[in-house]
Motif scaffolding. Structure first.
Motif, short mmCIF file in Angstrom:
data_model
loop_
_atom_site.label_atom_id
_atom_site.label_comp_id
_atom_site.label_asym_id
_atom_site.label_seq_id
_atom_site.Cartn_x
_atom_site.Cartn_y
_atom_site.Cartn_z
N VAL A 172 46.42 9.99 3.69
CA VAL A 172 47.16 8.97 3.01
C VAL A 172 48.60 9.46 2.22
O VAL A 172 49.46 8.84 2.30
N TRP A 173 48.35 10.50 1.75
CA TRP A 173 49.62 11.11 1.24
C TRP A 173 50.69 11.45 2.39
O TRP A 173 51.62 11.01 2.12
N VAL A 174 50.10 11.85 3.55
CA VAL A 174 51.24 12.07 4.63
C VAL A 174 51.81 10.81 4.99
O VAL A 174 53.00 10.49 5.25
N CYS A 175 50.91 9.76 5.26
CA CYS A 175 51.40 8.58 5.61
C CYS A 175 52.43 7.79 4.61
O CYS A 175 53.59 7.44 5.09
N ASP A 176 51.96 7.79 3.66
CA ASP A 176 52.97 7.28 2.44
C ASP A 176 54.19 8.05 2.34
O ASP A 176 55.28 7.37 2.21
N SER A 177 54.26 9.48 2.27
CA SER A 177 55.12 10.21 2.17
C SER A 177 56.28 10.03 3.50
O SER A 177 57.42 9.76 3.28
N ALA A 226 56.33 7.60 5.69
CA ALA A 226 56.66 6.10 5.80
C ALA A 226 57.91 6.01 4.87
O ALA A 226 58.99 5.34 5.34
N TYR A 227 58.09 6.98 3.63
CA TYR A 227 59.07 6.66 2.65
C TYR A 227 60.26 7.48 3.32
O TYR A 227 61.52 7.01 3.26
N PHE A 228 60.03 8.78 3.79
CA PHE A 228 61.38 9.45 4.23
C PHE A 228 61.79 8.96 5.77
O PHE A 228 63.06 8.85 5.68
N THR A 229 61.11 8.34 6.40
CA THR A 229 61.55 7.49 7.65
C THR A 229 62.35 6.36 7.28
O THR A 229 63.34 6.07 7.65
N GLY A 230 61.59 5.65 6.33
CA GLY A 230 62.25 4.36 5.85
C GLY A 230 63.60 4.55 5.17
O GLY A 230 64.63 3.81 5.44
N MET A 231 63.66 5.57 4.45
CA MET A 231 65.07 5.98 3.87
C MET A 231 65.95 6.47 4.64
O MET A 231 67.28 6.20 4.50
N GLY A 232 65.67 7.19 5.91
CA GLY A 232 66.59 7.70 6.84
C GLY A 232 67.19 6.52 7.83
O GLY A 232 68.43 6.41 8.17
N LYS A 275 60.04 -1.58 1.90
CA LYS A 275 59.11 -1.18 2.95
C LYS A 275 59.82 -1.68 4.28
O LYS A 275 60.27 -3.02 4.52
N SER A 276 60.03 -0.96 5.47
CA SER A 276 60.51 -1.31 6.63
C SER A 276 59.65 -1.03 7.72
O SER A 276 58.46 -0.16 7.55
N ILE A 277 59.74 -1.73 8.80
CA ILE A 277 58.86 -1.38 10.01
C ILE A 277 59.05 -0.08 10.44
O ILE A 277 58.08 0.84 11.07
N GLU A 278 60.47 0.44 10.51
CA GLU A 278 60.77 1.97 11.17
C GLU A 278 59.99 2.88 10.07
O GLU A 278 59.05 3.79 10.57
N GLY A 279 59.80 2.79 8.81
CA GLY A 279 59.09 3.76 7.85
C GLY A 279 57.59 3.62 8.24
O GLY A 279 56.87 4.47 8.16
N SER A 280 57.02 2.35 8.48
CA SER A 280 55.82 2.25 8.86
C SER A 280 55.30 2.91 10.15
O SER A 280 54.41 3.59 10.21
N ILE A 281 56.14 2.95 11.01
CA ILE A 281 56.12 3.74 12.37
C ILE A 281 56.04 5.08 12.24
O ILE A 281 55.26 6.01 12.58
N GLY A 282 57.02 5.54 11.34
CA GLY A 282 57.21 7.16 11.04
C GLY A 282 55.85 7.56 10.28
O GLY A 282 55.27 8.39 10.86
N GLY A 283 55.30 6.55 9.44
CA GLY A 283 54.19 7.01 8.60
C GLY A 283 52.91 7.20 9.67
O GLY A 283 52.14 8.09 9.45
N THR A 284 52.88 6.15 10.58
CA THR A 284 51.86 6.30 11.64
C THR A 284 51.85 7.33 12.29
O THR A 284 50.88 8.10 12.77
N VAL A 285 52.90 7.55 13.06
CA VAL A 285 53.15 8.91 14.01
C VAL A 285 52.76 10.23 13.37
O VAL A 285 52.05 11.04 13.92
N PHE A 286 53.10 10.45 12.04
CA PHE A 286 52.82 11.71 11.44
C PHE A 286 51.38 11.71 10.91
O PHE A 286 50.76 12.80 10.69
N THR A 287 50.77 10.48 10.72
CA THR A 287 49.55 10.69 10.31
C THR A 287 48.51 10.89 11.61
O THR A 287 47.47 11.74 11.44
N MET A 288 48.95 10.55 12.60
CA MET A 288 48.03 10.75 13.88
C MET A 288 48.31 12.39 13.98
O MET A 288 47.43 12.92 14.77
#
Length: 270
Positions: free
Chosen positions: A144-149, A151-157, A174-187
């Motif tokens: 959860v921490w990884v996903c949240d973090s 998603a935030y950094f990807t969304g900001m970038g 909240k952005s879709i790009e951030g959501s995708i970034g959070g998902t990739v790093f969670t996996m």
């Protein structure tokens, strides 16, 4: 900033120890989160013009984790008993008071608060009863921490560079790009954690591991956006100020509320 650092330095090691150790300490932790979470939810609802039955809500909400912990029968069925009795009591009280106006609204928001906070979060106690339950609770919190973090950094970038709309109606940042970034790093994180902690049996295909990571990320983000949805409806910025700059208890555990039950039932199946 200092408040954030102090809360993290003290809170993170303590939380990790509680999740791994379990037992009565975990019960106390779950009761505390539920009590404060119910207070925050009912307070937000009142700010939003609702009138929950707070006392009965507290009683039913705190009954669920303690019945689960101290019971020797099928715990899953016991989650519903306080909710059913609460519903009967709430409707009965309205009938005896001869009240009609906003009955469904006020009864509904009370029952929703108990199910949303106590019904979901009490699954931490159920999770401890399955093999590697402590490891799984710790893993879920880390993911959860990884996903949240991320998603935030990807969304900001790169947020809103590809997908313009995002989740603007619920959470403008909240952005879709951030959501995708959070998902990739969670996996990626669950793959590495599985190698280190041995969460899955060795015969489980890597595809299964990654799919579980994908599901955790999706559910975590739904939990986060779900709480944002309530805050936007009730017109509040944070659920509370207990954790200072970190906001309230619900602001910190909104994703865990959703992920723990989903992973519990998933593990029961596989």
């Amino acid at each position: 900033m200092l408040n954030r650092i102090l809360v993290a330095l003290i809170g993170i090691p303590l939380l990790m120890m509680i999740l791994l150790k379990g037992g009565f300490l975990l019960l106390l932790f779950v009761n505390f989160i539920i009590l404060v979470g119910l207070f925050e939810f009912f307070k937000m609802a009142e700010i939003g013009g609702k009138k929950p039955e707070v006392r009965l809500g507290y009683l039913a909400g705190l009954a669920i984790p303690n019945i689960i912990y101290f019971s020797t029968v099928d715990n899953l069925t016991l989650i519903f008993m306080p909710v059913i009795l609460l519903t009967i009591l709430l409707i009965g009280k309205r009938v005896l008071q001869n009240k009609v106006e906003n009955s469904s609204r006020d009864i509904g928001i009370t029952v929703l608060g108990v199910i949303y906070i106590s019904g979901l979060f009490s699954h931490l106690l159920l999770m401890k009863n399955i093999p590697n339950g402590g490891k799984w609770l710790l893993t879920i919190q880390i993911l959860v921490w990884v996903c949240d973090s991320f998603a935030y950094f990807t969304g900001m970038g790169i947020g809103r560079k590809i997908f313009k709309r995002g989740f603007s109606s619920i959470s403008p940042k909240k952005s879709i790009e951030g959501s995708i970034g959070g998902t990739v790093f969670t996996m990626l994180a669950i793959y590495l954690l599985n190698r280190f902690l041995g969460l899955f049996s060795q015969d489980k295909n890597i595809v299964i591991v990654l799919l579980v990571g994908f599901l955790i990320s999706m559910v975590a983000q739904i939990g986060d956006l779900g709480e944002s949805m309530f805050k936007r409806e009730f017109k509040v910025k944070d659920s509370g100020r207990l954790l200072g700059e970190h906001g309230g208890i619900l602001d910190r555990f909104d994703s865990m509320l959703f992920v723990v039950p989903v992973v519990y039932y998933l593990l029961k199946l596989i």
